[in-house]
Design a protein around this motif. Structure first.
Motif, PDB file in Angstrom:
ATOM      1  N   GLU A   1       0.905  -1.310  -0.118  1.00 48.51           N
ATOM      2  CA  GLU A   1       0.037   0.003  -0.037  1.00 48.51           C
ATOM      3  C   GLU A   1       0.913   1.288  -0.120  1.00 48.51           C
ATOM      4  OE1 GLU A   1      -3.837   1.581   2.467  1.00 48.51           O
ATOM      5  OE2 GLU A   1      -3.129  -0.647   2.839  1.00 48.51           O
ATOM      6  N   VAL A   2       2.000   1.169   0.753  1.00 45.09           N
ATOM      7  CA  VAL A   2       2.738   2.389   0.755  1.00 45.09           C
ATOM      8  C   VAL A   2       3.653   2.417  -0.466  1.00 45.09           C
ATOM      9  CG1 VAL A   2       4.868   3.229   1.773  1.00 45.09           C
ATOM     10  CG2 VAL A   2       3.235   2.431   3.037  1.00 45.09           C
ATOM     11  N   SER A   3       3.866   1.627  -1.013  1.00 47.28           N
ATOM     12  CA  SER A   3       4.692   1.491  -2.414  1.00 47.28           C
ATOM     13  C   SER A   3       3.642   2.116  -3.551  1.00 47.28           C
ATOM     14  CB  SER A   3       4.963  -0.119  -2.693  1.00 47.28           C
ATOM     15  OG  SER A   3       5.197  -0.228  -4.184  1.00 47.28           O
ATOM     16  N   ASN A   4       2.305   1.741  -3.227  1.00 49.05           N
ATOM     17  CA  ASN A   4       1.432   2.226  -4.457  1.00 49.05           C
ATOM     18  C   ASN A   4       1.090   3.679  -4.218  1.00 49.05           C
ATOM     19  OD1 ASN A   4       0.929  -0.061  -5.696  1.00 49.05           O
ATOM     20  ND2 ASN A   4      -0.700  -0.783  -4.515  1.00 49.05           N
ATOM     21  N   VAL A   5       1.230   4.316  -2.997  1.00 49.60           N
ATOM     22  CA  VAL A   5       1.514   5.912  -3.077  1.00 49.60           C
ATOM     23  C   VAL A   5       2.768   6.440  -3.407  1.00 49.60           C
ATOM     24  CG1 VAL A   5      -0.568   5.826  -1.339  1.00 49.60           C
ATOM     25  CG2 VAL A   5       1.961   6.114  -0.470  1.00 49.60           C
ATOM     26  N   LEU A   6       3.870   5.596  -3.430  1.00 57.19           N
ATOM     27  CA  LEU A   6       5.300   6.085  -3.389  1.00 57.19           C
ATOM     28  C   LEU A   6       5.369   6.272  -5.027  1.00 57.19           C
ATOM     29  CD1 LEU A   6       8.100   7.033  -2.541  1.00 57.19           C
ATOM     30  CD2 LEU A   6       8.528   4.472  -2.122  1.00 57.19           C
ATOM     31  N   TRP A   7       5.214   5.177  -5.811  1.00 56.81           N
ATOM     32  CA  TRP A   7       5.696   5.172  -7.190  1.00 56.81           C
ATOM     33  C   TRP A   7       5.040   6.257  -8.085  1.00 56.81           C
ATOM     34  CZ3 TRP A   7       2.519   3.982 -10.867  1.00 56.81           C
ATOM     35  CH2 TRP A   7       1.377   3.012 -10.816  1.00 56.81           C
ATOM     36  N   PRO A   8       3.518   6.561  -7.821  1.00 61.30           N
ATOM     37  CA  PRO A   8       3.577   7.576  -8.654  1.00 61.30           C
ATOM     38  C   PRO A   8       3.856   8.979  -8.482  1.00 61.30           C
ATOM     39  CG  PRO A   8       1.313   6.568  -7.756  1.00 61.30           C
ATOM     40  CD  PRO A   8       2.726   5.914  -6.992  1.00 61.30           C
ATOM     41  N   LEU A  61      -0.147   4.233   7.587  1.00 66.98           N
ATOM     42  CA  LEU A  61       0.445   3.642   8.893  1.00 66.98           C
ATOM     43  C   LEU A  61      -0.352   4.022  10.024  1.00 66.98           C
ATOM     44  CD1 LEU A  61       3.933   4.174   7.633  1.00 66.98           C
ATOM     45  CD2 LEU A  61       3.206   1.883   7.911  1.00 66.98           C
ATOM     46  N   GLU A  62      -1.008   5.298  10.047  1.00 69.83           N
ATOM     47  CA  GLU A  62      -1.770   5.698  11.124  1.00 69.83           C
ATOM     48  C   GLU A  62      -3.168   4.725  11.145  1.00 69.83           C
ATOM     49  OE1 GLU A  62      -0.513  10.497  11.495  1.00 69.83           O
ATOM     50  OE2 GLU A  62      -2.517   9.733  10.523  1.00 69.83           O
ATOM     51  N   ASP A  63      -3.636   4.466   9.899  1.00 70.66           N
ATOM     52  CA  ASP A  63      -4.730   3.751   9.845  1.00 70.66           C
ATOM     53  C   ASP A  63      -4.700   2.309  10.087  1.00 70.66           C
ATOM     54  OD1 ASP A  63      -6.213   5.939   8.985  1.00 70.66           O
ATOM     55  OD2 ASP A  63      -6.330   5.067   6.787  1.00 70.66           O
ATOM     56  N   ALA A  64      -3.449   1.828  10.205  1.00 66.20           N
ATOM     57  CA  ALA A  64      -3.087   0.435  10.550  1.00 66.20           C
ATOM     58  C   ALA A  64      -2.623   0.385  11.675  1.00 66.20           C
ATOM     59  CB  ALA A  64      -2.019  -0.105   9.623  1.00 66.20           C
ATOM     60  N   GLY A  65      -2.575   1.468  12.643  1.00 71.79           N
ATOM     61  CA  GLY A  65      -2.332   1.567  13.797  1.00 71.79           C
ATOM     62  C   GLY A  65      -0.854   1.351  14.385  1.00 71.79           C
ATOM     63  N   ARG A  66      -0.052   1.453  13.202  1.00 67.18           N
ATOM     64  CA  ARG A  66       1.385   1.492  13.510  1.00 67.18           C
ATOM     65  C   ARG A  66       1.849   2.757  14.138  1.00 67.18           C
ATOM     66  NH1 ARG A  66       3.762  -3.110  12.396  1.00 67.18           N
ATOM     67  NH2 ARG A  66       2.263  -4.459  10.899  1.00 67.18           N
ATOM     68  N   LEU A  67       1.274   3.966  13.834  1.00 67.12           N
ATOM     69  CA  LEU A  67       1.669   5.263  14.518  1.00 67.12           C
ATOM     70  C   LEU A  67       0.659   5.759  15.244  1.00 67.12           C
ATOM     71  CD1 LEU A  67       3.006   6.778  11.148  1.00 67.12           C
ATOM     72  CD2 LEU A  67       4.254   6.124  13.241  1.00 67.12           C
ATOM     73  N   ASP A  91       7.779  14.361   0.011  1.00 63.49           N
ATOM     74  CA  ASP A  91       7.166  14.896   0.926  1.00 63.49           C
ATOM     75  C   ASP A  91       5.613  14.354   0.888  1.00 63.49           C
ATOM     76  OD1 ASP A  91       9.333  15.975   2.117  1.00 63.49           O
ATOM     77  OD2 ASP A  91       8.713  17.963   1.705  1.00 63.49           O
ATOM     78  N   GLN A  92       5.086  14.528  -0.232  1.00 60.63           N
ATOM     79  CA  GLN A  92       3.969  14.170  -0.413  1.00 60.63           C
ATOM     80  C   GLN A  92       3.550  12.561  -0.262  1.00 60.63           C
ATOM     81  OE1 GLN A  92       1.677  15.775  -3.761  1.00 60.63           O
ATOM     82  NE2 GLN A  92      -0.182  14.209  -3.408  1.00 60.63           N
ATOM     83  N   ALA A  93       4.358  11.666  -0.814  1.00 59.28           N
ATOM     84  CA  ALA A  93       4.387  10.222  -0.481  1.00 59.28           C
ATOM     85  C   ALA A  93       4.398  10.100   0.917  1.00 59.28           C
ATOM     86  CB  ALA A  93       5.555   9.580  -1.455  1.00 59.28           C
ATOM     87  N   ALA A  94       5.195  10.806   1.574  1.00 58.57           N
ATOM     88  CA  ALA A  94       5.548  10.386   2.900  1.00 58.57           C
ATOM     89  C   ALA A  94       4.311  10.707   3.885  1.00 58.57           C
ATOM     90  CB  ALA A  94       6.635  11.204   3.544  1.00 58.57           C
ATOM     91  N   ASP A  95       3.491  11.892   3.601  1.00 62.22           N
ATOM     92  CA  ASP A  95       2.235  12.404   3.937  1.00 62.22           C
ATOM     93  C   ASP A  95       1.148  11.141   3.781  1.00 62.22           C
ATOM     94  OD1 ASP A  95       3.407  14.748   4.911  1.00 62.22           O
ATOM     95  OD2 ASP A  95       2.460  15.896   3.446  1.00 62.22           O
ATOM     96  N   GLU A  96       1.404  10.634   2.604  1.00 59.06           N
ATOM     97  CA  GLU A  96       0.207   9.463   2.263  1.00 59.06           C
ATOM     98  C   GLU A  96       0.540   8.425   2.812  1.00 59.06           C
ATOM     99  OE1 GLU A  96      -0.771   9.310  -1.937  1.00 59.06           O
ATOM    100  OE2 GLU A  96      -0.423  11.558  -2.055  1.00 59.06           O
TER     101      GLU A  96
END
Lengths: 317, 442
Positions: free
Chosen positions: B402-409, B436-442, B426-431
């Motif tokens: 999922e992170v990869s899918n917001v990163l590569w575009p 990660l927040e939704d997944a409860g890791r943050l 910066d935008q990819a890191a925000d997304e």
């Protein structure tokens, strides 16, 4: 509270239902029941289920999340999601351009084929070839044709001396969208051509002959007789195609997968990535329900036009 | 992080292999399952299916039958498996898996360490086995290992005119690049489009994210910190992305590389259109085959370059087999998975040019290549084995894809010039933070 004694005893609800199903009136419903059950199970139930999931954070790999009701959160997120609205607008444009060009080219093809008196059947069969390809194969075919380094188009342009640097067909924003629309048109124009050819073949000869006797030229005959007669066929074809155009998903996925940098992102590629790769089926279904607006708009518009065209054909004007 | 443990364990395993060889000879008991039909879902494709020719041997050995209920490419198979999980229809026993995909599947697969004797597991490359664990559970048995390495066209490096021109321009001898800076310098030097490009890279999907990740790590950065905060928009990340931007702007890669996946790059290198290719071992077979490749006679191998931190950060992962919790005969399923990754199976994988996952196979394969007149593949094994020492997997968490899918575009947006490297990251890191927040890791 006082009670009154009725002159006869009113049947209970269950007795009423039993009586109805034993009566002659029930026969049509009973005969239709299997079809109704099948439609309910294959259409309505999945629709309701997917609608429900759009109000949950349903994750495909975590079946328990199906019951996590989160209200309108998915829809609220979508409202502020620029990526989604860009894809929405691009899909609208894609459908509008592709369908109109397919209709015009299909009409041209149908008119040409209709003029042929020898070998028309063979030509009709050949014309249907692109429809026989699966969209995935069409995607691979055009990905190769438009490849910037080994593609047929660039090689041809190099050989003709028209370019000295390769054209990035699938990278440049305008060219990439042009390329996927081109592939879509190649794949689906023949559907229009076949449907409109059927309309042309059913065209009565008398009004055309009468118009010619009255001195109309070919353009006038086409504009005032052939085209109005064909319009119901055009709108039926448009309606069918506007609902079926999402078949292009496989083709776009292979050619660009919505990239680069989201330049060719359509609702279908975005929804599939969200639902399957990211497993966020709840959000993907919310996207689906918002995008249904597009289908409803196109279908409503074409049905209105179809009704108008039929009224015209019926001699109301 | 798990991937660091993987690197250390890989190193340790290489040293361990020679000492332990004698003690590991004990044979696995494949059992007997007459009249049982084992249902399996296996990855399809030419390079994967040769191994399945061994299935009749397992059937003869155990008396069981194998029914392949699905054979698709991995992305389609992944989608189908997720649908099976959603529908609660797990009526199959063995499935193909991959290090990058495995964390997504939750409790779908059993912990194989509870079903396979330790002495059998000791025969696998220990680092690869460690990377096959999710939350400490051994959910997959690795069949081949992928790790990035360099292929290059030897004829270009041996060309006297190019050697002279390179020396005149950069003051150093022309040799396969040892750092990413040299790599960039050389791909721009060699590029002569449209006939020859310096290189090409996988420009979309996880391929793009992974290529970025390995240069980021080679520069000393990482995707996340120990608390799962995205940190790939660090200066190391910006430098990594700028590397792609620079070679793209210089025309050293085909403009269409942002749409390329592995097969596109493979075809371009085999057609002689690329000077260098940072790629997987699995392509060695095709590149060294004169019938399939125009560069077969000039094929060179080198370990992946290092970044500014002095490390290579080589991206690694393994194709594997897993056994479902819902399987009605786990013993048979485990037997099947072990059989398809045993020494004989691994030798078959290695003969096709893949890096095997059993320690003993490396020497056997090298010897086989020499005996069968395939010196290129023998050399490849020696060179590519070195890069295992610094190999690292993507973060082994369900959110990686999922992170990869917001990163590569966003990486693509910077590469094609829509954003600066810093803005895109910066935008990819925000997304990624939201995921990660939704997944409860943050």
């Amino acid at each position: 509270m006082t009670t009154t004694t009725e002159p006869y005893s009113r049947p209970t609800t269950s007795e009423g239902i039993t009586a109805f199903f034993r009566s002659q009136k029930a026969i049509p419903y009973l005969l239709l029941l299997p079809a109704i059950l099948v439609i309910l199970s294959v259409v309505l139930v999945p629709l309701l289920l997917s609608f429900w999931t759009s109000f949950t954070n349903y994750n495909l790999t975590k079946p328990d999340t199906l019951y996590n009701f989160i209200g309108l959160r998915n829809y609220q997120r979508l409202m502020g999601n620029a990526e989604f609205w860009w894809a929405f607008g691009r899909t609208f444009l894609f459908i509008t351009i592709a369908l109109n060009l397919e209709m015009l080219l299909g009409l041209g093809l149908a008119l040409l084929v209709n003029k042929i008196t020898w070998g028309q059947r063979t030509l009709r069969t050949i014309m249907m070839f692109p429809m026989m390809f699966s969209p995935i194969l069409v995607g691979f075919q055009f990905k190769y044709i438009f490849n910037d380094s080994i593609g047929l188009v660039n090689n041809a342009l190099f050989d003709l001396g028209l370019i000295s640097q390769p054209i990035p067909w699938l990278v440049d924003g305008t060219l990439a969208n042009f390329s996927i629309i081109f592939a879509e048109i190649w794949m689906s124009t023949s559907i229009f051509a076949i449907l409109l050819l059927a309309g042309l073949m059913a065209l009565p000869r008398e009004p055309i002959e009468a118009a010619k006797v009255d001195g109309c030229n070919s353009w006038q005959v086409f504009r005032h007789i052939t085209l109005p007669f064909l319009m119901p066929f055009v709108y039926i074809a448009m309606t069918i195609r506007s609902l079926d155009v999402a078949r292009a998903y496989d083709m776009v996925r292979i050619m660009t997968n919505g990239g680069p940098a989201g330049r060719t992102e359509l609702l279908w590629t975005l929804m599939t990535r969200t639902g399957y790769q990211n497993s966020q089926m709840g959000m993907a279904n919310a996207m689906g329900y918002v995008s249904i607006i597009l289908s409803i708009v196109f279908t409503f518009y074409f049905y209105r036009k179809l009704t108008a065209a039929r009224t015209f054909m019926g001699g109301a004007q | 992080m798990t991937s660091k443990i993987f690197a250390r364990a890989l190193l340790a395993s290489c040293a361990f292999a020679g000492v332990a060889g004698g003690a590991l000879a004990q044979e696995f008991d494949y059992g007997s399952f007459p009249d049982y039909t084992l249902r399996v879902k296996l990855i399809g494709g030419t390079q994967y299916e040769k191994l399945y020719t061994r299935i009749p041997e397992w059937e003869a050995l155990t008396g069981a039958k194998v029914e392949i209920v699905s054979s698709k490419n991995h992305f389609e198979l992944d989608r189908e498996i997720k649908q099976d999980i959603a529908a609660g229809q797990i009526n199959w026993c063995v499935g193909s898996n991959h290090t990058s995909f495995a964390p997504q599947y939750g409790s779908l697969y059993i912990d194989l360490a509870e079903h396979i004797p330790a002495e059998e597991l000791a025969k696998y490359v220990q680092g690869t086995l460690e990377a096959s664990r999710v939350d400490g559970r051994l959910v997959q048995l690795p069949r081949v290992t992928d790790v990035s390495n360099l292929y290059y066209r030897r004829d270009l490096y041996e060309d006297a005119a190019k050697q002279e021109a390179y020396k005149a321009e950069f003051g150093t001898d022309l040799a396969p690049p040892k750092t990413y800076d040299e790599f960039k310098q050389q791909v721009i030097f060699f590029a002569d489009p449209p006939n020859l490009y310096g290189t090409a890279f996988a420009g979309k999907d996880e391929g793009m994210s992974g290529r970025f990740m390995e240069i980021l790590r080679a520069n000393g950065g990482d995707m996340f910190d120990e608390n799962w905060n995205p940190i790939f928009n660090s200066p190391e990340g910006v430098a990594a992305l700028q590397w792609f931007v620079d070679i793209y702007e210089a025309g050293a890669v085909p403009a269409g590389t942002v749409n390329y996946t592995w097969d596109d790059i493979g075809q371009a290198f085999a057609a002689g259109q690329l000077a260098l290719d940072l790629d997987w071992p699995g392509f060695a077979g095709m590149y060294s085959d004169p019938a399939a490749s125009t560069v077969a006679e000039h094929l060179g191998f080198a370990v992946a370059p290092v970044g500014t931190s002095g490390k290579s950060g080589a991206w690694s992962g393994s194709h594997s087999f897993s056994v479902t919790e819902a399987c009605d005969n786990k013993e048979a399923a485990v037997s099947f998975a072990v059989f398809l990754t045993n020494d004989e199976s691994e030798l078959m994988e290695a003969q096709a040019g893949n890096l095997p996952t059993r320690t003993a196979t490396f020497d056997q394969a090298a010897q086989w290549f020499v005996e069968n007149d395939k010196p290129a593949l023998a050399e490849m094994f020696t060179v590519f084995q070195q890069s295992l020492a610094e190999a690292r997997t993507p973060p082994l968490v369900p959110e990686w894809i999922e992170v990869s899918n917001v990163l590569w575009p966003q990486l693509q947006a910077a590469i094609v010039g829509e954003k600066t490297a810093q803005e895109a990251l910066d935008q990819a890191a925000d997304e990624a933070r939201i995921i990660l927040e939704d997944a409860g890791r943050l």
